[in-house]
Design an enzyme around this catalytic site. Structure first.
Site, PDB file in Angstrom:
ATOM      1  N   THR A 225     -40.901  24.980 -10.699  1.00 26.37           N
ATOM      2  CA  THR A 225     -41.132  23.450 -10.026  1.00 26.37           C
ATOM      3  C   THR A 225     -41.037  22.644 -10.829  1.00 26.37           C
ATOM      4  O   THR A 225     -41.896  23.471 -12.292  1.00 26.37           O
ATOM      5  CB  THR A 225     -42.221  23.569  -8.768  1.00 26.37           C
ATOM      6  OG1 THR A 225     -43.653  23.671  -9.514  1.00 26.37           O
ATOM      7  CG2 THR A 225     -42.104  24.248  -7.349  1.00 26.37           C
ATOM      8  N   HIS A 226     -41.081  21.475 -10.846  1.00 24.87           N
ATOM      9  CA  HIS A 226     -40.675  20.938 -11.619  1.00 24.87           C
ATOM     10  C   HIS A 226     -39.932  21.004 -13.359  1.00 24.87           C
ATOM     11  O   HIS A 226     -40.554  20.853 -14.699  1.00 24.87           O
ATOM     12  CB  HIS A 226     -42.270  20.078 -12.440  1.00 24.87           C
ATOM     13  CG  HIS A 226     -42.993  19.380 -11.280  1.00 24.87           C
ATOM     14  ND1 HIS A 226     -43.043  18.330 -11.195  1.00 24.87           N
ATOM     15  CD2 HIS A 226     -43.595  20.373 -10.770  1.00 24.87           C
ATOM     16  CE1 HIS A 226     -43.919  18.321 -10.197  1.00 24.87           C
ATOM     17  NE2 HIS A 226     -44.395  19.939  -9.828  1.00 24.87           N
TER      18      HIS A 226
ATOM     19  N   LYS B   4      -8.246   3.540   2.234  1.00 23.73           N
ATOM     20  CA  LYS B   4      -7.297   4.298   1.744  1.00 23.73           C
ATOM     21  C   LYS B   4      -7.955   5.172   0.276  1.00 23.73           C
ATOM     22  O   LYS B   4      -7.932   6.442   0.992  1.00 23.73           O
ATOM     23  CB  LYS B   4      -6.148   4.413   2.242  1.00 23.73           C
ATOM     24  CG  LYS B   4      -5.968   3.980   3.725  1.00 23.73           C
ATOM     25  CD  LYS B   4      -4.578   3.598   4.080  1.00 23.73           C
ATOM     26  CE  LYS B   4      -5.132   2.562   5.180  1.00 23.73           C
ATOM     27  NZ  LYS B   4      -5.164   1.148   5.361  1.00 23.73           N
TER      28      LYS B   4
ATOM     29  N   TYR C 269      -9.279  -6.886  13.002  1.00 28.79           N
ATOM     30  CA  TYR C 269      -7.991  -6.561  12.009  1.00 28.79           C
ATOM     31  C   TYR C 269      -8.628  -7.213  11.009  1.00 28.79           C
ATOM     32  O   TYR C 269      -8.945  -8.286  11.250  1.00 28.79           O
ATOM     33  CB  TYR C 269      -6.692  -6.274  11.963  1.00 28.79           C
ATOM     34  CG  TYR C 269      -6.178  -5.242  10.765  1.00 28.79           C
ATOM     35  CD1 TYR C 269      -6.666  -4.216  10.785  1.00 28.79           C
ATOM     36  CD2 TYR C 269      -5.606  -6.066  10.061  1.00 28.79           C
ATOM     37  CE1 TYR C 269      -6.261  -3.480   9.661  1.00 28.79           C
ATOM     38  CE2 TYR C 269      -5.255  -5.656   8.630  1.00 28.79           C
ATOM     39  CZ  TYR C 269      -4.929  -4.603   9.017  1.00 28.79           C
ATOM     40  OH  TYR C 269      -4.495  -3.768   7.648  1.00 28.79           O
TER      41      TYR C 269
ATOM     42  N   GLN D 149      -7.216  -2.450   4.749  1.00 30.94           N
ATOM     43  CA  GLN D 149      -5.816  -1.856   4.149  1.00 30.94           C
ATOM     44  C   GLN D 149      -7.081  -0.679   2.455  1.00 30.94           C
ATOM     45  O   GLN D 149      -6.297   0.297   1.904  1.00 30.94           O
ATOM     46  CB  GLN D 149      -5.424  -2.466   3.296  1.00 30.94           C
ATOM     47  CG  GLN D 149      -3.988  -1.713   2.226  1.00 30.94           C
ATOM     48  CD  GLN D 149      -2.666  -2.651   1.780  1.00 30.94           C
ATOM     49  OE1 GLN D 149      -2.573  -2.705   3.108  1.00 30.94           O
ATOM     50  NE2 GLN D 149      -2.280  -3.186   0.792  1.00 30.94           N
TER      51      GLN D 149
ATOM     52  N   SER E  99       0.900  -1.075  -0.270  1.00 24.69           N
ATOM     53  CA  SER E  99       0.095   0.156   0.141  1.00 24.69           C
ATOM     54  C   SER E  99       0.976   1.169   0.092  1.00 24.69           C
ATOM     55  O   SER E  99       0.419   2.253   0.135  1.00 24.69           O
ATOM     56  CB  SER E  99      -1.007  -0.190   1.359  1.00 24.69           C
ATOM     57  OG  SER E  99       0.317  -0.016   2.677  1.00 24.69           O
TER      58      SER E  99
ATOM     59  N   ASN F 249     -18.379  26.098 -23.002  1.00 22.21           N
ATOM     60  CA  ASN F 249     -18.786  24.691 -22.425  1.00 22.21           C
ATOM     61  C   ASN F 249     -18.243  24.877 -21.224  1.00 22.21           C
ATOM     62  O   ASN F 249     -16.960  25.539 -20.144  1.00 22.21           O
ATOM     63  CB  ASN F 249     -17.781  23.757 -22.635  1.00 22.21           C
ATOM     64  CG  ASN F 249     -18.529  22.908 -24.468  1.00 22.21           C
ATOM     65  OD1 ASN F 249     -19.029  23.884 -24.599  1.00 22.21           O
ATOM     66  ND2 ASN F 249     -17.360  22.749 -24.965  1.00 22.21           N
TER      67      ASN F 249
ATOM     68  N   SER G 228     -14.096  24.450 -27.956  1.00 22.11           N
ATOM     69  CA  SER G 228     -14.122  23.363 -28.460  1.00 22.11           C
ATOM     70  C   SER G 228     -13.356  23.372 -28.841  1.00 22.11           C
ATOM     71  O   SER G 228     -12.465  24.438 -29.677  1.00 22.11           O
ATOM     72  CB  SER G 228     -15.842  23.239 -29.178  1.00 22.11           C
ATOM     73  OG  SER G 228     -15.165  22.004 -30.230  1.00 22.11           O
TER      74      SER G 228
ATOM     75  N   ASN H  76      -1.937  -2.379  13.096  1.00 19.33           N
ATOM     76  CA  ASN H  76      -3.410  -2.605  13.240  1.00 19.33           C
ATOM     77  C   ASN H  76      -3.833  -1.140  13.963  1.00 19.33           C
ATOM     78  O   ASN H  76      -4.884   0.113  13.374  1.00 19.33           O
ATOM     79  CB  ASN H  76      -4.251  -3.904  13.958  1.00 19.33           C
ATOM     80  CG  ASN H  76      -3.814  -4.756  12.946  1.00 19.33           C
ATOM     81  OD1 ASN H  76      -3.288  -5.060  12.090  1.00 19.33           O
ATOM     82  ND2 ASN H  76      -3.887  -6.323  14.012  1.00 19.33           N
TER      83      ASN H  76
ATOM     84  N   LYS I 287     -18.379  28.040 -29.816  1.00 18.86           N
ATOM     85  CA  LYS I 287     -18.232  27.399 -27.852  1.00 18.86           C
ATOM     86  C   LYS I 287     -17.605  28.134 -26.500  1.00 18.86           C
ATOM     87  O   LYS I 287     -16.440  27.956 -26.587  1.00 18.86           O
ATOM     88  CB  LYS I 287     -18.124  25.539 -27.829  1.00 18.86           C
ATOM     89  CG  LYS I 287     -18.536  24.964 -28.981  1.00 18.86           C
ATOM     90  CD  LYS I 287     -20.255  25.139 -28.585  1.00 18.86           C
ATOM     91  CE  LYS I 287     -20.171  23.400 -27.403  1.00 18.86           C
ATOM     92  NZ  LYS I 287     -21.239  22.675 -27.476  1.00 18.86           N
TER      93      LYS I 287
ATOM     94  N   GLU J 132     -19.571  20.642 -14.556  1.00 17.26           N
ATOM     95  CA  GLU J 132     -19.790  19.497 -15.604  1.00 17.26           C
ATOM     96  C   GLU J 132     -19.012  18.387 -14.187  1.00 17.26           C
ATOM     97  O   GLU J 132     -19.904  17.091 -14.374  1.00 17.26           O
ATOM     98  CB  GLU J 132     -19.200  19.563 -17.171  1.00 17.26           C
ATOM     99  CG  GLU J 132     -21.275  19.937 -18.111  1.00 17.26           C
ATOM    100  CD  GLU J 132     -20.200  19.885 -19.479  1.00 17.26           C
ATOM    101  OE1 GLU J 132     -21.141  19.630 -20.200  1.00 17.26           O
ATOM    102  OE2 GLU J 132     -19.031  20.304 -19.746  1.00 17.26           O
TER     103      GLU J 132
HETATM  104  N1  ARG Z   1      -1.335  -1.574   5.160  1.00 15.41           N
HETATM  105  C1  ARG Z   1      -1.817  -2.089   6.320  1.00 15.41           C
HETATM  106  C2  ARG Z   1      -3.469  -1.000   6.431  1.00 15.41           C
HETATM  107  O1  ARG Z   1      -3.380  -0.246   5.320  1.00 15.41           O
HETATM  108  C3  ARG Z   1      -1.053  -1.184   7.899  1.00 15.41           C
HETATM  109  C4  ARG Z   1      -1.675  -2.203   8.803  1.00 15.41           C
HETATM  110  C5  ARG Z   1      -0.986  -3.811   7.961  1.00 15.41           C
HETATM  111  N2  ARG Z   1      -1.780  -5.199   9.351  1.00 15.41           N
HETATM  112  C6  ARG Z   1      -1.334  -6.153   8.751  1.00 15.41           C
HETATM  113  N3  ARG Z   1      -1.531  -6.496  10.260  1.00 15.41           N
HETATM  114  N4  ARG Z   1      -0.640  -6.798   7.774  1.00 15.41           N
HETATM  115  O2  ARG Z   1      -4.110  -1.142   6.480  1.00 15.41           O
END
Ligand code: ARG
Length: 466
Positions: free
Chosen positions: A156-157, A326, A318, A323, A24, A286, A278, A111, A284, A291
């Site tokens: 409205t509508h 994120k 956990y 993970q 990660s 835009n 455009s 964790n 144009k 959007e």
């Molecule tokens: N990279 C892990 C996460 O984002 C960190 C925690 C990892 N813990 C483990 N027991 N592998 O959750």
């Protein structure tokens, strides 16, 4: 290949494809500041509790501060073989300090560490978003102030309904943004809870003091149950839900700006800085920014769904699935903050076209309700008045006339109790002026609402005289 922290238990190396699949670091490296702050607080707590010596605690804190400097300056080399930002920083610390560095993870697990880092990150971003929303409210209130008397059709509508003040329309969004701020503010209480000390899942055998970690990090509370502390992601779900609501609010305004800036409406002109041309059609201009805000709403709502699905059915405590929180969260934060900021910038430079709004007040019989209200003042029951006005409107339409262009005898064919006063009630301005009911569009009410909004966001345009 980096030495794995669990090397003791393992004989073989991790497969490269598994490393790639499980890492990660590429996205959680943005948590380095929070990770270092959390580890410094943790090391100091360990020293205070006599779990490591004060000298060791200070050595660890200083080493971490130095790593912080390395990362900030770009000197730090992120080794892709490190599983995540927590391992990357810890291994660099051990690298620098040797044996002492290996003590930072005493009485802690990744964790509880990762949960703390994300909470620290989100506390800051949620506060930033509340400030962004204030900026947006400021832009909306300023725009309302610049055009106090401008009237446009309320819909409205998507059919023209009744005349309203442009400022009243803007202040409807201000109400949404005020609630958005309040929701985030309330969530902050639940974000600012330190999970550190839950360790892997069951707590720890060391005499830790979770409060002593939480306090220097600005968190007033600590976890109550160690299993919950490492597996709870409600605070992320809440934020994702609030962010989705914010995006829906922005998307509704974006849709109006897109419609309003079309030649068909022409109520507003988008500033050049917020539009694009455009590549083929030279004429144009835009509305790309509104959007994209509208489009990105789907993406943020999608993150909420993704998070809910990730959490659904996870056993305690956990699991590595967590993970996956994120990327959803980071993209949600980036998208919602950019969208709020850009919408603010757009409102600040929006060109308002009162004459086009005024032109749209014709042809839709927008004061028909006023005529019915008037007949009620003459003693006609509302339902009857409604029908009489309906007949009058149908007649006016057949004559290709506005209600106010009819003669009194023409009106009296359908509404026998009408007298000359009716023409006063049919005027657009009067329609707005008469709506003095609480929260209504009458100028006096809107002025009150504006003042209230200004007080809430800490602005006084009356004194400032822009
Ligand atoms: N990279 C892990 C996460 O984002 C960190 C925690 C990892 N813990 C483990 N027991 N592998 O959750």
């Amino acid at each position: 290949m980096a030495q794995k922290p669990w090397g003791g238990r393992f004989e073989g190396d991790t497969d490269k494809s598994v490393e790639d699949f499980t890492t990660s670091l590429s996205f959680d490296r943005r948590l380095y500041r929070q990770d270092i702050a959390g580890s410094i607080a943790h090391a100091r707590m360990l020293a205070k509790q006599g779990i490591i010596t004060p000298a060791e605690g200070e050595q660890i804190a200083a080493g971490l501060a130095e790593i912080y400097r390395e990362i900030e300056s770009g000197e730090f080399e992120f080794d892709p073989a490190q599983e995540d930002i927590h391992m990357a920083i810890e291994s660099r610390l051990t690298n620098r300090l040797g044996e002492v560095g290996k003590k930072v993870h005493t009485a802690r697990s990744r964790n509880d560490q990762v949960a703390l880092d994300v909470r620290l990150y989100l506390a800051e971003e949620a506060e930033g978003l509340i400030a962004d929303l204030r900026g947006l409210r400021l832009a909306g209130v300023r725009l309302a102030h610049l055009h106090p008397g401008v009237i446009l059709p309320g819909y409205t509508h998507l059919q023209r309904a009744q005349p309203i003040l442009f400022a009243h329309h803007l202040l409807a969004y201000d109400e949404m943004w005020r609630r958005d701020q309040a929701r985030l503010g309330e969530s902050l209480q639940r974000i600012k809870v330190s999970p550190l000390g839950a360790a892997a899942l069951a707590g720890t055998t060391f005499p830790i003091d979770p409060q002593a970690v939480a306090a220097p990090l600005g968190f007033p509370q600590t976890f109550r149950n160690s299993l919950d502390a490492v597996s709870d992601r409600d605070f992320i779900l809440e934020f994702a839900a609030h962010a989705s609501i914010i995006m829906v609010h922005l998307s509704r305004l974006a849709e109006e700006l897109i419609l309003w800036s079309s030649s068909e409406f022409g109520f507003v002109g988008l500033p050049d800085a917020y539009a694009t041309g455009s590549s083929i059609m030279p004429q144009k201009k835009n509305p790309d920014v509104p959007e994209l805000i509208r489009g990105k709403t789907g993406r943020v709502a999608g993150h909420l769904m993704g998070l809910l699905m990730t959490l659904k059915g996870l056993p305690l405590a956990y699991n590595r699935d967590l993970q996956e929180d994120k990327e959803h969260l980071f993209d949600t934060v980036d998208t919602v903050r950019a969208s709020v900021q850009l919408m603010g910038g757009l409102l600040e430079s929006l060109e308002v076209r009162p004459e086009r709004m005024a032109a749209a007040l014709h042809g839709g019989f927008l004061t028909a309700t006023d005529m019915a209200d008037y007949l009620v003042t003459k003693g006609v029951p509302f339902r009857t008045a409604h029908e009489q006005v309906g007949n009058t409107v149908r007649y006016a339409e057949s004559q290709v006339k506005e209600l106010w262009e009819l003669s009194l005898p023409e009106i009296q064919q359908f509404a026998p109790l009408a007298d000359n006063e009716v023409f006063d009630w049919l005027k657009i301005d009067n329609s707005v002026n008469r709506r003095t009911s609480p929260g209504g569009t009458a100028p006096a009410r809107v002025a009150e609402a504006l003042e209230r909004a200004e007080a809430e966001i800490g602005l006084n345009l009356h004194e400032q005289k822009i």
